[in-house]
Scaffold this motif. Structure first.
Motif, mmCIF file in Angstrom:
data_model
loop_
_atom_site.group_PDB
_atom_site.id
_atom_site.type_symbol
_atom_site.label_atom_id
_atom_site.label_comp_id
_atom_site.label_asym_id
_atom_site.label_seq_id
_atom_site.Cartn_x
_atom_site.Cartn_y
_atom_site.Cartn_z
ATOM 1 N N PRO A 207 0.820 -1.223 0.000
ATOM 2 C CA PRO A 207 0.000 0.000 0.000
ATOM 3 C C PRO A 207 0.852 1.270 0.000
ATOM 4 O O PRO A 207 0.481 2.277 -0.608
ATOM 5 N N LEU A 208 2.005 1.210 0.671
ATOM 6 C CA LEU A 208 2.892 2.372 0.699
ATOM 7 C C LEU A 208 3.509 2.603 -0.675
ATOM 8 O O LEU A 208 3.601 3.748 -1.143
ATOM 9 N N VAL A 209 3.915 1.530 -1.339
ATOM 10 C CA VAL A 209 4.457 1.663 -2.695
ATOM 11 C C VAL A 209 3.402 2.253 -3.626
ATOM 12 O O VAL A 209 3.690 3.146 -4.429
ATOM 13 N N ARG A 210 2.165 1.777 -3.521
ATOM 14 C CA ARG A 210 1.101 2.303 -4.377
ATOM 15 C C ARG A 210 0.888 3.796 -4.132
ATOM 16 O O ARG A 210 0.812 4.588 -5.072
ATOM 17 N N SER A 211 0.814 4.190 -2.859
ATOM 18 C CA SER A 211 0.565 5.593 -2.524
ATOM 19 C C SER A 211 1.688 6.506 -3.001
ATOM 20 O O SER A 211 1.444 7.531 -3.647
ATOM 21 N N LEU B 114 4.283 10.455 -6.787
ATOM 22 C CA LEU B 114 5.419 10.853 -7.619
ATOM 23 C C LEU B 114 5.014 11.047 -9.068
ATOM 24 O O LEU B 114 5.455 11.993 -9.726
ATOM 25 N N VAL B 115 4.177 10.163 -9.590
ATOM 26 C CA VAL B 115 3.755 10.297 -10.988
ATOM 27 C C VAL B 115 2.936 11.570 -11.170
ATOM 28 O O VAL B 115 3.135 12.310 -12.147
ATOM 29 N N ARG B 116 2.033 11.842 -10.254
ATOM 30 C CA ARG B 116 1.217 13.055 -10.368
ATOM 31 C C ARG B 116 2.076 14.309 -10.238
ATOM 32 O O ARG B 116 1.843 15.301 -10.936
ATOM 33 N N THR B 117 3.074 14.253 -9.358
ATOM 34 C CA THR B 117 3.971 15.400 -9.226
ATOM 35 C C THR B 117 4.812 15.565 -10.481
ATOM 36 O O THR B 117 5.021 16.689 -10.962
ATOM 37 N N GLY B 118 5.305 14.463 -11.033
ATOM 38 C CA GLY B 118 6.056 14.548 -12.288
ATOM 39 C C GLY B 118 5.208 15.122 -13.405
ATOM 40 O O GLY B 118 5.689 15.918 -14.226
ATOM 41 N N PHE B 119 3.947 14.733 -13.449
ATOM 42 C CA PHE B 119 3.071 15.263 -14.488
ATOM 43 C C PHE B 119 2.822 16.750 -14.312
ATOM 44 O O PHE B 119 2.910 17.523 -15.283
ATOM 45 N N THR B 120 2.499 17.201 -13.094
ATOM 46 C CA THR B 120 2.219 18.633 -12.928
ATOM 47 C C THR B 120 3.472 19.483 -13.129
ATOM 48 O O THR B 120 3.372 20.663 -13.465
ATOM 49 N N LEU B 121 4.653 18.864 -12.966
ATOM 50 C CA LEU B 121 5.881 19.579 -13.307
ATOM 51 C C LEU B 121 5.870 20.021 -14.768
ATOM 52 O O LEU B 121 6.272 21.144 -15.101
ATOM 53 N N VAL B 122 5.389 19.139 -15.662
ATOM 54 C CA VAL B 122 5.405 19.450 -17.097
ATOM 55 C C VAL B 122 4.035 19.895 -17.612
ATOM 56 O O VAL B 122 3.915 20.254 -18.788
ATOM 57 N N ALA C 10 7.021 3.727 -11.955
ATOM 58 C CA ALA C 10 6.176 4.200 -10.856
ATOM 59 C C ALA C 10 4.706 4.162 -11.246
ATOM 60 O O ALA C 10 3.835 3.828 -10.435
ATOM 61 N N ALA C 11 4.395 4.503 -12.509
ATOM 62 C CA ALA C 11 3.008 4.460 -12.973
ATOM 63 C C ALA C 11 2.459 3.045 -12.916
ATOM 64 O O ALA C 11 1.320 2.818 -12.487
ATOM 65 N N VAL C 12 3.259 2.073 -13.325
ATOM 66 C CA VAL C 12 2.829 0.669 -13.261
ATOM 67 C C VAL C 12 2.572 0.269 -11.814
ATOM 68 O O VAL C 12 1.556 -0.365 -11.482
ATOM 69 N N ARG C 13 3.497 0.648 -10.916
ATOM 70 C CA ARG C 13 3.334 0.275 -9.509
ATOM 71 C C ARG C 13 2.201 1.037 -8.832
ATOM 72 O O ARG C 13 1.703 0.604 -7.792
ATOM 73 N N GLY C 14 1.791 2.160 -9.407
ATOM 74 C CA GLY C 14 0.633 2.861 -8.872
ATOM 75 C C GLY C 14 -0.641 2.063 -9.023
ATOM 76 O O GLY C 14 -1.591 2.223 -8.244
ATOM 77 N N TYR C 15 -0.680 1.183 -10.030
ATOM 78 C CA TYR C 15 -1.828 0.298 -10.238
ATOM 79 C C TYR C 15 -1.572 -1.107 -9.698
ATOM 80 O O TYR C 15 -2.477 -1.760 -9.195
ATOM 81 N N GLU C 16 -0.335 -1.589 -9.850
ATOM 82 C CA GLU C 16 0.026 -2.951 -9.446
ATOM 83 C C GLU C 16 1.275 -2.878 -8.564
ATOM 84 O O GLU C 16 2.389 -3.153 -9.009
ATOM 85 N N TYR D 59 12.582 5.831 -4.137
ATOM 86 C CA TYR D 59 11.663 6.970 -4.118
ATOM 87 C C TYR D 59 12.118 8.034 -3.124
ATOM 88 O O TYR D 59 12.117 9.233 -3.420
ATOM 89 N N ALA D 60 12.497 7.593 -1.928
ATOM 90 C CA ALA D 60 12.831 8.534 -0.862
ATOM 91 C C ALA D 60 14.207 9.157 -1.015
ATOM 92 O O ALA D 60 14.430 10.297 -0.570
ATOM 93 N N ASP D 61 15.129 8.436 -1.647
ATOM 94 C CA ASP D 61 16.521 8.890 -1.677
ATOM 95 C C ASP D 61 17.008 9.340 -3.046
ATOM 96 O O ASP D 61 18.075 9.955 -3.145
ATOM 97 N N ASP D 62 16.250 9.050 -4.105
ATOM 98 C CA ASP D 62 16.722 9.410 -5.444
ATOM 99 C C ASP D 62 15.648 10.166 -6.232
ATOM 100 O O ASP D 62 15.738 11.381 -6.409
#
Length: 272
Positions: free
Chosen positions: A183-187, A192-200, A232-238, A249-252
């Protein structure tokens, strides 16, 4: 990269369109939505100003047994500890009763905060564009129309640097099992994907909530990080339970994204 004049998710004037509706709720989820509508009124009574659906169910993309039920409640006053406890109990009850969903999340906010100047381009935008009215007055009528510009980008996701220490605490506290980490990986993947998207987003000139499309838009501008964001997008669903993913995610990826976001859009206005 997106072609000039890209209009996905925008109306003819270039404003972000509300993405969900009750008409799009899949048949398999109609009973849980009806139960949620009735029970939030029973639980919160006169304190409830309004209730909204958001996420995959009102977008019509939910998967039976895999998708969660997401609700945002507007209360007439700021939520109390009692309100939050009632929301957690309701989450548990709905999740146990309906096999069609995999989890329930209820966000609680006071009406005044949702309509405040400070939240106009964060929670206000969220209500007006990403939430589907379920009960009560639609607060979108009190909010402006929104464009996918740098102000919106900054105020929605310009606080990633502040979140990273909390992420590390959550990662450290998670039990050393796949079931606890998934659940933590999904969240975190979704964030991160949503933040990456709003960046661009201002350059892409559009809106989407599809994680794959978000990652694709990001990768067009940051090819060196494209593969990480696609993963990350794949792991957001699976999601997986791999601890190495959380560390990356936390360090890079997280710190890099926070720094680039601040460089491009600036820092989100501080909240009390």
């Amino acid at each position: 990269m997106a072609a000039q004049g890209h209009r996905r998710g925008l109306d003819a004037q270039g404003h972000i369109e509300r993405e969900g509706s009750l008409a799009r709720v899949p048949y398999a989820f109609e009973a849980v939505v009806a139960a949620a509508r009735d029970r939030v009124q029973d639980v919160f009574g006169a304190r409830l100003d309004g209730a909204y659906l958001y996420g995959s169910i009102p977008r019509g993309t939910a998967r039976v047994g895999r998708s969660d039920l997401d609700l945002l409640l507007s209360l007439r006053e700021e939520p109390t500890g009692t309100d939050r406890a009632a929301a957690r109990a309701l989450e548990t009850a709905l999740d146990r009763e309906f096999a069609e969903i995999d989890g329930v999340g209820i966000l609680l906010f006071g009406r005044a905060r949702l309509l405040s100047d400070l939240e106009t381009h964060d929670l206000g935008w969220f209500v007006a564009c990403l939430c589907t009215p379920l009960v009560g007055e639609d607060l979108a009528g009190h909010l402006p129309r929104y464009r996918p510009d740098t102000l919106l980008a900054r105020e929605t996701n310009g606080d990633l640097a502040l979140l990273l220490p909390r992420w590390r605490e959550r990662i450290a506290a998670a039990a050393d099992t796949d079931g606890a980490r998934r659940p933590l990986v999904r969240s975190l993947s979704r964030h991160l994907v949503r933040t990456g998207f709003t960046l661009v987003m201002p350059r892409w000139n559009g809106w989407t909530s599809d994680l794959g499309e978000m990652a694709g838009a990001f990768g067009a501008y940051y090819p060196g990080r494209a593969a990480e964001m696609r993963g990350a997008a794949v792991r957001g669903y699976e999601p997986t339970g791999d601890p190495a993913v959380l560390r990356s995610y936390a360090d890079d990826l997280g710190p890099w994204l926070a720094g680039e976001y601040a460089r491009v859009h600036g820092i989100k206005a501080p909240r009390p």
